[in-house]
Design a protein around this motif. Structure first.
Motif, short mmCIF file in Angstrom:
data_model
loop_
_atom_site.label_atom_id
_atom_site.label_comp_id
_atom_site.label_asym_id
_atom_site.label_seq_id
_atom_site.Cartn_x
_atom_site.Cartn_y
_atom_site.Cartn_z
N UNK A 52 0.23 9.89 -3.60
CA UNK A 52 -1.43 8.92 -3.92
C UNK A 52 -1.48 8.45 -3.56
N UNK A 53 -2.96 8.95 -2.66
CA UNK A 53 -3.62 8.10 -1.60
C UNK A 53 -4.44 7.06 -2.47
N UNK A 54 -4.56 5.74 -1.82
CA UNK A 54 -4.70 4.66 -2.59
C UNK A 54 -5.34 3.77 -1.42
N UNK A 55 -6.43 3.84 -1.63
CA UNK A 55 -8.11 2.62 -0.76
C UNK A 55 -7.87 1.68 -1.59
N UNK A 56 -6.99 0.74 -1.31
CA UNK A 56 -7.19 -0.86 -1.44
C UNK A 56 -7.91 -1.77 -0.27
N UNK A 57 -8.73 -2.47 -1.01
CA UNK A 57 -9.71 -3.45 0.00
C UNK A 57 -9.84 -4.55 -0.75
N UNK A 58 -9.86 -5.36 0.35
CA UNK A 58 -9.77 -6.93 0.88
C UNK A 58 -10.70 -7.44 1.36
N UNK A 59 -10.43 -9.02 0.75
CA UNK A 59 -11.79 -9.59 2.06
C UNK A 59 -10.89 -11.12 2.17
N UNK A 60 -10.27 -12.10 1.20
CA UNK A 60 -9.74 -13.07 1.83
C UNK A 60 -8.45 -12.15 1.76
N UNK A 61 -7.30 -13.74 2.36
CA UNK A 61 -6.00 -14.23 2.24
C UNK A 61 -5.42 -13.54 1.02
N UNK A 62 -5.94 -13.74 -0.08
CA UNK A 62 -5.09 -14.36 -1.66
C UNK A 62 -5.03 -12.82 -1.83
N UNK A 63 -5.76 -11.66 -1.65
CA UNK A 63 -5.30 -10.89 -2.17
C UNK A 63 -4.80 -9.80 -1.30
N UNK A 64 -4.07 -10.50 -0.38
CA UNK A 64 -2.57 -9.19 -0.26
C UNK A 64 -1.83 -8.99 -1.40
N UNK A 65 -0.97 -10.30 -1.59
CA UNK A 65 0.11 -10.37 -2.59
C UNK A 65 -0.49 -9.85 -3.96
N UNK A 66 -1.98 -9.28 -3.98
CA UNK A 66 -2.04 -9.02 -5.65
C UNK A 66 -1.52 -7.57 -5.07
N UNK A 67 -2.15 -7.25 -4.11
CA UNK A 67 -2.29 -5.70 -3.99
C UNK A 67 -0.89 -4.87 -3.58
N UNK A 68 -0.31 -5.97 -3.07
CA UNK A 68 1.09 -5.41 -2.96
C UNK A 68 1.53 -5.39 -3.77
N UNK A 69 2.15 -6.33 -4.56
CA UNK A 69 2.59 -6.00 -5.96
C UNK A 69 1.70 -4.84 -6.95
N UNK A 70 0.53 -4.53 -6.57
CA UNK A 70 0.14 -3.03 -7.68
C UNK A 70 0.79 -2.25 -7.20
N UNK A 71 0.59 -1.76 -5.77
CA UNK A 71 1.47 -1.09 -4.52
C UNK A 71 3.20 -0.98 -5.77
N UNK A 72 3.86 -1.90 -5.63
CA UNK A 72 4.87 -1.12 -6.21
C UNK A 72 4.70 -1.26 -7.51
#
Length: 801
Positions: free
Chosen positions: A473-493
Motif C-alpha cells: 500500500x502506497x500512501x502520501x501523507x501531507x502535513x503542514x503543522x507539527x500537530x499533524x504528525x501524531x495524527x498521521x502516524x496513528x492513521x498509519x497504525x
C-alpha cells in the motif's frame, strides 16, 4: 519664447536655447498650501504647492488605474497593463484640445520630475525585493537544461542581429543620426534579455510557477538575469568613463561594491536571524536599518556611474531568502512598493512617451523590425534548444514565449535610457507599445497552450479497491503543522503495516512560500545522500525525525520518504498531486483545516491554505483522498493506538451504493488485522427502500461477508428513515469510539442522509463526515473522510481556471 506661469509651479519660465529654460521660483519653494480660500497673497495656493499637487496627481493616477483595471478585467491582461494604459490615456489627453488646458493645470511643468523621482523609489524597492526573493545559491544547483536554454536564448539573437551592425555600419550610423539616439541598438539588446522579476510576475499571474515549466522558466531567467547584470554593469563603466584613469577607478569600485556587500552585509543578516527567537518576527529596528542600507548603496552606485538600483539588487541578493528575514522584508515593503509606488512609476513613465507614430519614418520602421526580428530569433533559439533537451513541443513553445515576455523591469530600463538621452521620446513611446503588445500576446498564448492538469487526464485508476490482496500500500501523507504528525502516524497504525502487508509512505511537508520567488521541492533522503550527513539543517527537521523514528519502530513493514515543498498557498495542490502521480500513490491523506479542543473550542483554523489545498486535491487527485479530522486530545487518550495494553475503538459507517463506501471497507479490512483495534461496522439501511435495494444488498453482503464472520469485528445493521434518524443514531454512538472512517459520497443522494447536507458547513467532508466533525457533538474522536478517485474526462481545464 516663454511658458505661461499659470501652467507651471514656478513664477517665470523663459526658453533660452534649445531645450534649456530659465526658471525662477521662490526659495524655499511652496510645499504645502493655505487652502482653497487662502494663499492668494503669499502664493501658497493648492495648484502652486508641491505636496498638494502631488497628492492630487496620486488620486487621479490611482483612480484611473483602478478604472482601467476593472474595465479590462474580462480580457485577463497582465496586471501592469492597466497602469500603462492609464499613462497612455493621460499622455493622449495632453494632445486633445478640449483636455489640454485641464491637463496642464493638473500636471503643470515642473511636476513630472517630482512625481517620477518619488515613484522611482517604488522601482528601486521592487528591484530590491526581486533580489531578496532570488536564491543566488540556485545558480550552482540549476540543471544543465536551464543554463543551456538561458545562454543560447540570450546569445543567439545578439549574434544574429549584430551581423548588420558589423556589415552595414554606415547605414546604421545614418539611421541613428536621424534618430538622434541609439534606438535600434537599445531595442536589440533589451529585447534579447529575460528578466527574473518580469517572468516571476507572469508565472505568478498564470499560477504556474509551481509547475515543471514554471520552475524551469524561473531557473533560466535567474541565470540570464545574473549574467546580464554582470555584463551590463561592466558595459556601463566602459561607456561612461571618459579616460582610462576613471575607467579603472569605476571598475575597481564596482567590484569592491559587488564583493563588499555580500562579505559584510550577509553575515550581519545571519546575525539578525540568530538574534530572532524561533517563531517570532524580526524586530522592526533591524528591518529599518536594512531599508536604510538600500538608499546608501543606491547613492554609492550612482557615484560610480551605475544605475541606482544596482546597489539595491546586490544587497537584495545578500539577504537570506525566506523566513524569517527575507519574508519579513517582503511583507514590510510589499504594499509600499508593489501596490502603491510601482503603479505610479509605470504610469508616469508612459506619460513621458510620445505616441505620435510616423509610419513613414525610417527610424520607426527599422526599430520596429529590430524588435520583431529579435523576438522571432530568440523564440526560435529557445524553442529548438528546448526540443533538443527532449521537452514536449507545447512546453518548448511555452518556455520560448515566457522567456520573451516583457514587463515592469523593461519599463524601468527604457525610462532610464530616455532620461539619459540614449533614446528619444518617439523611440521610447514605441518601446512602451512593444511591451504592451508582447506582454499581452505571451500572457494569452501561454494561458491557452499550457495546462498543468493535463497530466492527470486519462490516468489509470489508483485506489484501495484496485489493490491485489497482500500487495504493498502506497500512501502520501501531507502535513503542514507539527500537530499533524501524531495524527498521521496513528492513521498509519490503522493500516496495520506488517512484513506480509508492507506500506510505503511518502510524507510531504508543505510550507507557504514567503520571501522567495522560486518554489522549492526537497527530497530529504537524496539531500542527505548528497551531503553525506544527516546533520544538515532542514526546513522540516521535526517531521523528518518523527517519521524516521516511526520507520525504525516498524522495520521491514514501513518504508518512509520525506519531502518538503515550499510554494504559494494557491499552488500547493500541484505539489501534492504531482508527488502522488510520480510515486503511484493509492491514497492521499490530508489534514483538516480546523483543529478543535475537546470542549469544542477552535484551536487553529487555516482556511486560507489548508482548506483551499484540500478542495483542490479532491478535484484533481490521481488517486483516492482522505481528509483526517483530529481533535486536540484525541491522540493523548489512554486508548492510544501505540499504548502496549490499550485498544482503539474504530467505527466504520457504511451506507453502500457508492465507490467511497467501498474504499472505506478496504481500509477496514486492513485495520481488522490489528489485534489492538476493536472494529465495529455500522451499516445504515433506509427503511422505505429495502425492497428496492434487495439486489444491491446481495452485492453488499458479498463485500461485508468477511466482516460478519470475523471474531474481532462487530457488525450491526441500523435502519434509518431519513437524515434526522441518522443524526440521532450518530449522537448515541459518537462517544463509544475513538476513530470513525466514513465515505464522502460526493454528489450522491441517499435517504439515510436526507436533510443532513442542508446543514453541512464543510462540503468537502460530506454529510456524515461534517456531522461527526461538528464541535456540537462534544466528541473527542477523530474522523477520516474518504473519497475514491474521481473519474475524469481528458478535458480538465475548467477545473483549474
Amino acid at each position: 519664447m516663454s511658458i505661461n506661469s499659470n501652467y507651471t509651479l514656478f513664477n517665470e519660465i523663459k526658453r533660452l536655447n534649445g531645450p534649456i529654460y530659465k526658471v525662477c521660483f521662490e526659495a524655499p519653494p511652496h510645499i504645502v498650501s493655505d487652502g482653497l480660500w487662502g494663499g492668494h497673497d503669499n502664493g501658497r495656493r493648492p495648484m502652486k504647492s508641491f505636496l498638494t499637487l502631488f497628492e492630487l496627481q496620486l488620486i487621479i493616477i490611482f483612480a484611473l488605474t483602478q478604472i482601467c483595471s476593472f474595465l479590462l478585467k474580462p480580457l485577463r491582461l497582465p496586471q501592469f497593463l492597466p497602469q500603462m494604459i492609464a499613462g497612455l490615456i493621460l499622455g493622449v489627453s495632453f494632445e486633445l484640445k478640449p483636455m489640454d488646458t485641464y491637463m496642464d493645470k493638473l500636471f503643470p511643468y515642473g511636476t513630472h520630475d517630482v512625481i517620477s523621482s518619488i515613484s522611482s523609489l517604488g522601482m528601486m524597492f521592487f528591484v530590491f525585493i526581486n533580489g531578496v526573493q532570488m536564491d543566488f545559491s540556485l545558480i550552482t544547483r540549476t540543471g544543465k537544461k536551464a543554463w543551456i536554454i538561458s545562454i543560447i536564448g540570450f546569445s543567439v539573437p545578439l549574434c544574429v542581429l549584430f551581423i548588420p551592425l558589423l556589415t552595414l555600419p554606415g547605414k546604421v550610423e545614418a539611421i541613428q543620426k536621424i534618430d538622434g539616439g541609439n534606438g535600434i541598438l537599445v531595442a536589440m539588446l533589451t529585447h534579447s534579455l529575460s528578466t527574473f522579476g518580469t517572468i516571476a510576475s507572469l508565472l505568478s499571474e498564470l499560477q504556474i510557477q509551481n509547475s515543471e515549466l514554471g520552475r524551469l522558466s524561473l531557473s533560466s531567467a535567474l541565470v540570464c538575469d545574473i549574467l546580464t547584470a554582470i555584463i551590463q554593469s561592466n558595459i556601463v563603466v566602459l561607456v561612461t568613463s571618459p579616460d582610462s584613469t576613471t575607467l579603472l577607478r569605476n571598475l575597481f569600485l564596482l567590484y569592491i561594491l559587488i564583493v563588499l556587500i555580500p562579505l559584510v552585509c550577509r553575515p550581519i543578516m545571519f546575525w539578525i536571524i540568530k538574534r530572532t527567537p524561533e517563531g517570532r518576527p524580526v524586530k522592526d529596528s533591524y528591518l529599518y536599518v536594512i531599508i536604510s542600507m538600500v538608499f546608501v548603496f543606491g547613492i554609492l552606485s550612482v557615484k560610480i556611474n551605475q544605475e541606482f538600483a544596482i546597489g539595491a539588487f546586490i544587497l537584495g541578493l545578500s539577504v537570506p531568502e525566506g523566513p524569517p528575514l527575507g519574508s519579513a522584508l517582503v511583507k514590510k515593503l510589499q504594499f509600499f512598493c508593489t501596490t502603491f509606488f510601482l503603479p505610479i512609476f509605470v504610469t508616469t513613465c508612459v506619460l513621458k512617451a510620445d505616441f505620435s507614430m510616423d509610419v513613414s519614418s525610417s527610424v520607426m520602421v527599422y526599430t520596429g523590425l529590430a524588435v520583431l526580428v529579435t523576438h522571432l530569433v530568440k523564440m526560435t533559439a529557445c524553442f529548438i534548444t528546448a526540443l533538443c533537451c527532449k521537452m514536449p513541443v507545447t512546453d518548448a513553445l511555452c518556455i520560448s514565449l515566457i522567456l520573451n515576455t516583457k514587463g515592469v523591469i523593461e519599463v524601468g530600463i527604457y525610462s532610464s535610457a530616455f532620461d539619459d538621452q540614449i533614446i528619444n521620446r518617439k523611440t521610447f513611446g514605441m518601446m512602451m507599445i512593444s511591451i504592451m503588445i508582447i506582454a499581452t500576446i505571451v500572457h494569452w498564448s501561454v494561458k491557452l497552450l499550457y495546462d498543468p492538469s493535463r497530466k492527470y487526464a486519462g490516468y489509470q485508476k489508483r485506489n484501495m479497491m484496485g489493490l491485489k490482496r497482500n500487495s504493498e500500500l502506497r500512501i502520501l501523507v501531507t502535513l503542514q503543522k507539527q500537530n499533524h504528525i501524531s495524527a498521521a502516524t496513528n492513521f498509519l497504525d490503522l493500516c496495520c503495516p506488517t512484513q506480509e502487508k508492507p506500506i510505503t509512505v511518502d510524507v510531504l511537508h508543505v510550507i507557504e512560500l514567503v520571501g522567495r520567488a522560486l518554489p522549492l521541492f526537497i527530497h530529504h533522503r537524496l539531500q542527505r545522500q548528497a551531503s553525506g550527513s544527516t546533520s544538515s539543517k532542514s526546513y522540516s527537521d521535526n517531521v523528518i525525525l518523527a517519521f524516521d523514528i516511526y520507520e525504525h519502530d516498524n522495520q521491514n513493514a514501513v518504508s518512509i520518504n520525506t519531502y518538503t515543498a515550499i510554494s504559494p498557498p494557491n499552488l500547493m495542490f500541484e505539489d501534492v498531486c504531482n508527488l502522488a502521480l510520480d510515486k503511484v500513490a493509492t491514497i492521499i491523506i490530508l489534514p483538516f483545516h480546523i483543529r478543535w479542543s475537546s470542549d469544542g473550542e477552535v484551536e487553529s483554523d487555516d482556511k486560507k491554505v489548508l482548506r483551499a489545498l484540500n478542495r483542490r486535491v479532491l478535484e484533481i487527485a490521481p488517486c483516492s483522498v482522505g481528509i483526517l479530522v483530529t481533535r486536540a486530545n484525541s491522540m493523548q487518550k489512554p486508548t492510544s493506538i501505540k499504548s502496549e495494553y490499550s485498544t482503539t475503538r474504530l467505527a466504520i459507517i457504511y451506507l453502500g451504493g457508492n465507490d467511497d463506501d467501498e474504499e472505506v471497507l478496504c481500509l477496514a479490512k486492513r485495520a481488522m488485522n490489528n489485534p489492538k483495534i476493536n472494529l465495529v461496522v455500522y451499516r445504515l439501511i433506509a427503511k422505505e427502500n429495502i425492497e428496492e435495494l434487495e439486489e444491491f444488498m446481495v452485492i453488499g453482503d458479498e463485500m461485508l461477508e468477511e466482516f460478519k464472520h470475523a471474531e474481532n469485528v462487530r457488525y450491526q445493521e441500523v435502519f434509518t428513515k431519513n437524515g434526522s434518524q441518522t443524526a440521532s443514531f450518530l449522537r448515541e454512538i459518537v462517544n463509544e469510539h475513538d476513530f470513525f472512517i466514513v465515505g464522502r459520497r460526493h454528489e450522491t443522494q441517499s435517504p439515510q442522509t436526507d436533510g443532513l447536507a442542508e446543514w453541512s458547513e464543510f462540503p468537502e467532508l460530506g454529510a456524515i463526515g461534517d456531522f461527526l466533525a461538528s464541535p456540537d457533538l462534544n466528541s473527542s474522536a477523530s474522523v477520516l473522510v474518504v473519497q475514491q478517485q474521481l473519474s475524469r474526462t481528458n478535458d480538465l481545464k475548467g477545473w483549474i481556471l
